[in-house]
Motif scaffolding. Structure first.
Motif, mmCIF file in Angstrom:
data_model
loop_
_atom_site.group_PDB
_atom_site.id
_atom_site.type_symbol
_atom_site.label_atom_id
_atom_site.label_comp_id
_atom_site.label_asym_id
_atom_site.label_seq_id
_atom_site.Cartn_x
_atom_site.Cartn_y
_atom_site.Cartn_z
ATOM 1 N N ASP B 75 -29.254 13.894 1.856
ATOM 2 C CA ASP B 75 -27.950 13.276 2.128
ATOM 3 C C ASP B 75 -27.720 12.051 1.257
ATOM 4 O OD1 ASP B 75 -27.175 15.101 3.978
ATOM 5 O OD2 ASP B 75 -27.906 13.968 5.704
ATOM 6 N N GLU B 103 -19.660 23.263 -7.027
ATOM 7 C CA GLU B 103 -18.761 22.140 -6.754
ATOM 8 C C GLU B 103 -18.747 21.162 -7.933
ATOM 9 O OE1 GLU B 103 -16.828 21.822 -4.213
ATOM 10 O OE2 GLU B 103 -17.692 22.695 -2.401
ATOM 11 N N TYR B 104 -19.932 20.900 -8.487
ATOM 12 C CA TYR B 104 -20.019 19.933 -9.586
ATOM 13 C C TYR B 104 -19.568 20.537 -10.912
ATOM 14 C CZ TYR B 104 -22.099 16.122 -6.940
ATOM 15 O OH TYR B 104 -22.284 15.075 -6.056
ATOM 16 N N GLY B 106 -17.661 23.102 -11.432
ATOM 17 C CA GLY B 106 -16.246 23.449 -11.402
ATOM 18 C C GLY B 106 -15.340 22.250 -11.633
ATOM 19 N N ARG B 107 -15.880 21.073 -11.424
ATOM 20 C CA ARG B 107 -15.075 19.866 -11.645
ATOM 21 C C ARG B 107 -15.496 19.149 -12.929
ATOM 22 N NH1 ARG B 107 -15.716 20.137 -5.966
ATOM 23 N NH2 ARG B 107 -13.700 20.298 -4.940
ATOM 24 N N ASP B 256 -29.963 22.660 11.147
ATOM 25 C CA ASP B 256 -29.318 22.037 9.984
ATOM 26 C C ASP B 256 -29.909 22.554 8.680
ATOM 27 O OD1 ASP B 256 -31.783 20.921 10.051
ATOM 28 O OD2 ASP B 256 -31.124 18.843 10.243
ATOM 29 N N ALA B 392 -17.052 23.058 2.108
ATOM 30 C CA ALA B 392 -16.234 23.031 3.322
ATOM 31 C C ALA B 392 -16.363 24.341 4.087
ATOM 32 C CB ALA B 392 -14.778 22.760 2.960
ATOM 33 N N ARG B 395 -19.600 24.431 6.051
ATOM 34 C CA ARG B 395 -19.544 23.555 7.221
ATOM 35 C C ARG B 395 -18.650 24.136 8.319
ATOM 36 N NH1 ARG B 395 -16.887 19.108 5.548
ATOM 37 N NH2 ARG B 395 -15.116 20.144 6.520
ATOM 38 N N ASP B 396 -17.469 24.619 7.928
ATOM 39 C CA ASP B 396 -16.540 25.176 8.919
ATOM 40 C C ASP B 396 -17.138 26.404 9.593
ATOM 41 O OD1 ASP B 396 -14.736 23.241 8.379
ATOM 42 O OD2 ASP B 396 -13.479 24.449 7.045
ATOM 43 N N GLN B 398 -20.287 26.978 10.290
ATOM 44 C CA GLN B 398 -21.230 26.557 11.328
ATOM 45 C C GLN B 398 -20.513 25.968 12.539
ATOM 46 O OE1 GLN B 398 -24.311 23.825 10.111
ATOM 47 N NE2 GLN B 398 -25.275 23.898 12.125
ATOM 48 N N ARG B 399 -19.495 25.165 12.273
ATOM 49 C CA ARG B 399 -18.753 24.526 13.366
ATOM 50 C C ARG B 399 -18.087 25.585 14.238
ATOM 51 N NH1 ARG B 399 -13.175 23.438 13.353
ATOM 52 N NH2 ARG B 399 -13.162 24.059 11.174
ATOM 53 N N ASP B 402 -20.508 27.333 16.463
ATOM 54 C CA ASP B 402 -20.750 26.499 17.652
ATOM 55 C C ASP B 402 -19.759 26.859 18.754
ATOM 56 O OD1 ASP B 402 -22.944 24.959 17.186
ATOM 57 O OD2 ASP B 402 -21.871 23.141 16.632
ATOM 58 N N GLN B 424 -7.932 28.115 2.654
ATOM 59 C CA GLN B 424 -7.343 26.803 2.360
ATOM 60 C C GLN B 424 -8.303 25.958 1.513
ATOM 61 O OE1 GLN B 424 -6.603 24.369 5.770
ATOM 62 N NE2 GLN B 424 -4.817 23.408 4.885
ATOM 63 N N ASP C 65 -12.312 14.627 -11.271
ATOM 64 C CA ASP C 65 -11.217 14.833 -12.222
ATOM 65 C C ASP C 65 -10.210 13.703 -12.087
ATOM 66 O OD1 ASP C 65 -12.188 17.267 -13.183
ATOM 67 O OD2 ASP C 65 -11.360 18.340 -11.463
ATOM 68 N N ARG C 257 -22.771 16.096 11.061
ATOM 69 C CA ARG C 257 -21.864 17.215 11.315
ATOM 70 C C ARG C 257 -20.813 16.948 12.370
ATOM 71 N NH1 ARG C 257 -26.016 20.726 12.057
ATOM 72 N NH2 ARG C 257 -25.037 21.291 14.025
ATOM 73 N N ASP C 278 -16.317 17.553 1.030
ATOM 74 C CA ASP C 278 -15.298 18.461 0.494
ATOM 75 C C ASP C 278 -14.724 17.940 -0.827
ATOM 76 O OD1 ASP C 278 -15.795 19.387 2.977
ATOM 77 O OD2 ASP C 278 -13.749 19.324 3.707
#
Lengths: 276, 428, 318
Positions: B75, B103-104, B106-107, B256, B392, B395-396, B398-399, B402, B424, C65, C257, C278
């Motif tokens: 983290d 993520e890295y 792509g940016r 986790d 995202a 994470r979504d 897993q949430r 729950d 989205q 960016d 989380r 994100d």
């Protein structure tokens, strides 16, 4: 009289027993062997050991515990001096002096407390980079000297407002200017707030893992909490024992600091000759 | 806010952000022509010890290159990395994983290594199936630092006691129904659940999708499945809960992905699905009795793949890309470095080095090597990096699971929500 | 808008300007001199980053960016198309309403208990402060999970009392209470401030009142409480602001989380997820400014009410 004292001690100790149980658990766990750290729920393990502490002292990176300890001390004391001096000056202006823009400035200061710091993190990082201060202690100390911890300014303003104005007026009649009033009247009476500021500054900057993480890169400049987190991503449970030991070790200095300075909170204000 | 700030603040900050964007980063060249590199990774102290040792050796062979290393927990690592990169002061060589490389890259944070591949960085001995894990947009943006694959790790004792068999010999396999029967037996017999409920991790859903000829993400970074598929999967997993085949919601919600918090290590279950690069953790935290088995499958496709547990990338803004590429090459291909690094990042990516490391392996490393060789014919090519927005999604996922296990929402509705949120997240 | 809402009450609190005297104008320069460190800090470190975050809240800034202007998109998405935003706002509201009164009540009760000069009181004070020394580290999170998990200390204790709730940390309906408990448990800071405030109450007042025959309770309500109101106001304002910004506790206890089932997804934790996991820092900045606006209005209301119940010995002409 004595019955009342006994009752008072009884109440205090009962409350403490409840509140300190988790602390006792933490300290106890730091003496558990690796396999018991998370599996036994009692605060004391079956066979206590000092292995965790031994591991901490052997293994913290390339520098010893004392080195990190020294770095933490430097940063924390810098924060104490910075906050006490700069916040007292600003608070006196906000609490006692008249000047144009006082309301808006005070309002702005309150707003700085309300903005979640995660969104100003990166712009602030950029500023310190432009100033070439990344990987030094400056980003951790300089803001304190510039009164950016509005919390303490507000704290002192509230305390200054409780001071009777007659005192200022008496001093003014004696020929003091605003600076003289500050020096001879406000500062001495503000002592509880100054001590409070010193205590919190020390403890909070000691525990301020986040900023230290962002701004310090070289192990040589690591603070104690930063060295501590090297244990956290261990893929094994054996890391938790040393981690608890490290927490206890990190707790000792701030605990002692609090113990030493809380005495000054005791001494009353405007009392003459009555023992505090 | 004060008018003054509006007037002066925005241009000032814009200028600051811009100058940060234009500034270089990493170490500089000093007077004597030597360069200083910053190399960062996350991991434990064992990984740090061997990595630093390898870096020492690299510096001995390349006197003109000085390497400053830094490591921390996961983290903290990403918190610091994103702040520094955003501020224009990122490291030269960095470590990423499957969840973050897309993520890295792509940016535009990672340099395209294509020009270095075959030059400073040799990839001849790294299997193409694995290399694909570092390709983003058809270009090699990262090099796998190791190889891992999926596994079922289990403790044979409770299974034997419950009269359940696990196919752990090379070449053996099993179906999801056989798997369900086995874990339900263990759950019915003992004090622990048969397996850790695995519905929370998008990783294992990805395996199941591949078994059924689908994918989690399409090649162009869109969502590769629909709500019906996810409903089917979660229904299958949820059927394991009533009979204690899978762990209770109170246990599952704490998962986790780390070994020390896993259901098995906290003695709540007798087995769990994981990556074989974690075996070292199970070996030391659970005990040397652990064994591995292939994942169940109802089709000819095993769904298991050669995946990089971590990858190395070079920063796009680094002033010393060549030196960084050199160090990268040394870490993944050099036999001496391989000997020192061992299986600290999964089994070595380079086949030659892997043979050498696995030949001398003992204990946990031997378990990893054995699993890799036993499943060799089942391991397919890498799934490729997850696209931007996938953090995202993970994470979504897993949430929402729950919500499913605590019965706060029906499975079909939950699956629709995952798909909607994911579309989205990926669209941005 | 925010600015006027906030500054009006504080201006109202400022003493009325004195008759146009030389003093006032001569004091201007010296006032700015006293303020100079603060002004330098604002100019160098505060205004710029705040303005930047406000600007970025109207962009699609993703950390890496260059930001592109998107107008009000972030704000409209937040309010109309993001269920988690409303959920997180609800969680934080409940957290504020539960934790602030509990923490302040404990802090004030203990401060009053310890506000006497008896032997050992310093040690007691430090012992009560000990939990607050711990901050919110991973170790504290582990301790907290051990206390509140199924089969943990609290579970056992409550079962012994016949209350079988199971663990708090791992059940969505109770998990938030573990964070409230953590906040209340670390009441050291407001306690110390209350203690410091109690020391500011001039002893002569108490002595005079005692001579006039006022009993302890009468002295408490007529002297201690009024003299303490500025400090109560300070603690109230700060704890409300802090509770709205509470992040670290939830972050470490839930491993970042906000689970189980988003039950501990405090607003700042969601903001952090948006910004740093994100990579939607533009959106996160917009969230930050919405939070700021809400907290500013609430603070302004508290300040406004303060005119009725806070007593300043230092105010002129009250």
């Amino acid at each position: 009289m004595t019955a009342r004292k006994v009752l008072w001690h009884g109440i205090v100790l009962a409350a403490l027993a409840l509140l300190l149980y988790p602390v006792v658990w933490l300290v106890g766990t730091s003496f558990k062997p690796a396999e018991e750290v998370l599996s036994t729920l009692s605060p004391l393990g079956d066979d206590p050991t000092t292995d965790n502490y031994a591991q901490v002292f052997d293994g913290v990176g390339e520098f010893g515990v004392w080195h990190y300890f020294g770095n933490s001390l430097l940063v924390s004391l810098g924060a104490v001096v910075g906050n006490v001096v700069s916040c007292a000056l600003a608070a006196y202006a906000f609490g006692r002096l008249h000047f144009r823009g006082r309301g808006p400035m005070f309002g702005f200061m309150m707003i700085t407390i309300m903005l979640p710091h995660h969104v100003v993190l990166i712009p602030q990082y950029v500023i310190f980079q432009q100033l070439d201060m990344v990987n030094t202690f400056w980003p951790l100390v300089l803001p304190k000297f510039l009164a950016t911890d509005a919390f303490f300014v507000f704290l002192m303003v509230q305390f200054i407002r409780t001071l009777p104005r007659e005192l200022d007026e008496a001093a003014t009649l004696d020929g003091c200017g605003p600076a003289g009033v500050f020096r001879h009247v406000v500062l001495p009476l503000l002592r509880p707030a100054l001590i409070t500021t010193a205590i919190f500054s020390f403890i909070w900057s000691w525990n301020d893992f986040f900023s230290q993480l962002i701004y310090l890169n070289d192990a040589e400049r690591f603070t104690l909490p930063l060295a501590l987190q090297l244990f956290i991503d261990q893929a094994t449970q054996s890391a938790f024992g040393p981690m608890f030991a490290m927490s206890v070790l990190a707790l000792l200095p701030i605990g002692l600091f609090f113990l030493a300075f809380q005495r000054f909170l005791v001494e009353g204000v405007a009392t003459s000759g009555v023992k505090g | 806010m004060p008018r003054l700030a509006r007037r002066a603040g925005v241009p000032l900050t814009a200028a600051l952000l811009l100058s940060a964007a234009l500034a270089g980063c990493g170490g500089g060249a000093s007077d004597d022509g030597s360069v200083t590199l910053r190399f960062v990774w996350w991991g434990n102290e064992d990984r740090a010890k061997v990595t630093n040792q390898a870096v020492e050796e690299f510096q001995r062979r390349n006197p003109g290159i000085k390497v400053e290393t830094e490591y921390s927990g996961y983290d903290a690592y990403f918190q610091k990395l994103s702040t520094q990169v955003a501020g224009g002061a990122g490291p030269d060589l960095l470590q990423l994983d499957r969840a973050t490389v897309g993520e890295y890259a792509g940016r535009g944070v990672l340099a395209d290594l294509t020009e270095h591949v075959g030059g400073h960085i040799k990839t001849d001995d790294i299997p193409d199936t694995l290399l694909a894990g570092g390709e983003v947009g058809g270009k090699q943006h990262a090099i796998p630092a190791g190889q891992t694959t999926q596994m079922l790790v289990f403790d044979p004792a409770p299974f034997t006691a419950a009269g359940a068999t696990v196919p752990s010999a090379p070449g053996e396999k099993w179906t999801w129904a056989q798997f369900a029967e086995a874990v339900n037996k263990v759950g019915a017999a003992g004090s622990v659940a048969g397996t850790t409920d695995f519905g929370w991790a998008v990783d294992w859903f990805e395996v199941w999708l591949h078994q059924n000829g689908e994918a989690l993400y399409t090649g162009d970074g869109k969502l590769g499945f629909d709500a019906a598929k996810l409903t089917e999967y979660w229904t299958m997993v949820s059927a394991l809960r009533p009979g204690k085949g899978a762990t209770a919601p109170e246990v599952t919600t704490k998962m986790d992905g780390s070994v020390q918090n896993s259901g098995m290590v906290t003695k709540q279950s007798a087995s769990e699905i994981g990556y074989d690069s974690s075996l070292t953790g199970y070996f030391t935290s659970y005990g040397p009795t652990v064994r591995t088995a292939p994942l169940p499958s109802d089709t000819a496709e095993s769904g298991m793949a050669a995946l990089p547990p971590v990858l190395f990338g070079v920063s796009q803004r680094s002033k010393h890309k060549d030196a960084a590429a050199k160090l990268l090459d040394f870490l993944v291909n050099d036999p001496d470095a391989g000997k020192v690094l061992g299986a600290s990042r999964g089994v070595p990516p380079n086949s030659e080095v892997r043979e050498q490391v696995c030949g001398a392996a003992v204990d946990a490393t031997k378990l990893v090597c054995d699993h890799e060789s036993a499943q060799e014919d089942k391991i397919g090519p890498s799934f490729g990096p997850w696209p931007t927005g996938s953090a995202a999604v993970k994470r979504d996922f897993q949430r929402t699971y729950d919500d499913v296990i605590f019965n706060r929402v029906g499975i079909a509705e939950a699956a629709e929500r995952v798909v909607r949120d994911a579309e989205q997240a990926l669209g941005s | 808008m925010v600015d006027t809402a906030l500054t009006r009450p504080s201006r109202a609190q400022a003493p009325p300007p004195p008759p146009r005297a030389r003093r006032a104008r001569a004091g201007q320069g010296i006032a700015y001199l006293f303020l100079s460190p603060w002004i330098a800090g604002a100019a160098l470190l505060t205004i710029g980053p705040m303005a930047a975050s406000l600007y970025l809240s109207f962009t699609d800034y993703n950390l890496f960016d260059p930001p592109e202007w998107v107008g009000l998109d972030n704000y409209t998405t937040m309010v109309t198309g993001d269920q988690r935003f409303w959920h997180a706002a609800g969680v934080t509201t409940r957290y504020v309403l539960l934790s602030v009164p509990l923490k302040l009540g404990l802090a004030l009760a203990v401060a009053l208990l310890l506000n006497r000069s008896r032997r050992g009181v310093g040690l007691y004070r430090s012992a009560f402060y000990a939990p607050s020394l711990l901050g919110a580290s991973v170790s504290v999170a582990l301790v907290w999970r051990a206390m509140f998990s199924t089969g943990g200390t609290v579970d056992e204790a409550l079962s012994a009392l016949g209350l079988d709730l199971g663990g708090w940390v791992d059940q969505p309906q109770y998990a938030l209470y573990t964070l409230v408990a953590l906040a209340a448990w670390q009441f050291g800071a407001p306690m110390v401030i209350f203690l410091a405030g109690l020391k500011q109450v001039p002893r002569e007042l108490h002595e005079a009142a005692a001579i006039d025959g006022a009993g302890p309770l009468r002295r408490f309500t007529a002297i201690t409480v009024p003299m303490l109101t500025p400090v109560i106001l300070f603690n109230l304002v700060l704890e409300v602001i802090n509770a709205f910004q509470a992040f670290t506790g939830a972050f470490v206890v839930s491993s970042g989380r906000g689970g189980p089932s988003d039950s501990t997804l405090l607003y700042p934790l969601y903001l952090y997820q948006r910004g740093f996991t994100d990579f939607r820092m533009g959106y996160a900045s917009a969230m930050a400014w919405v939070l700021l606006a809400v907290v500013a209005v609430i603070t302004a209301l508290v300040f406004r009410s303060a005119r009725r119940w806070v007593f300043y010995a230092g105010e002129e002409g009250r």
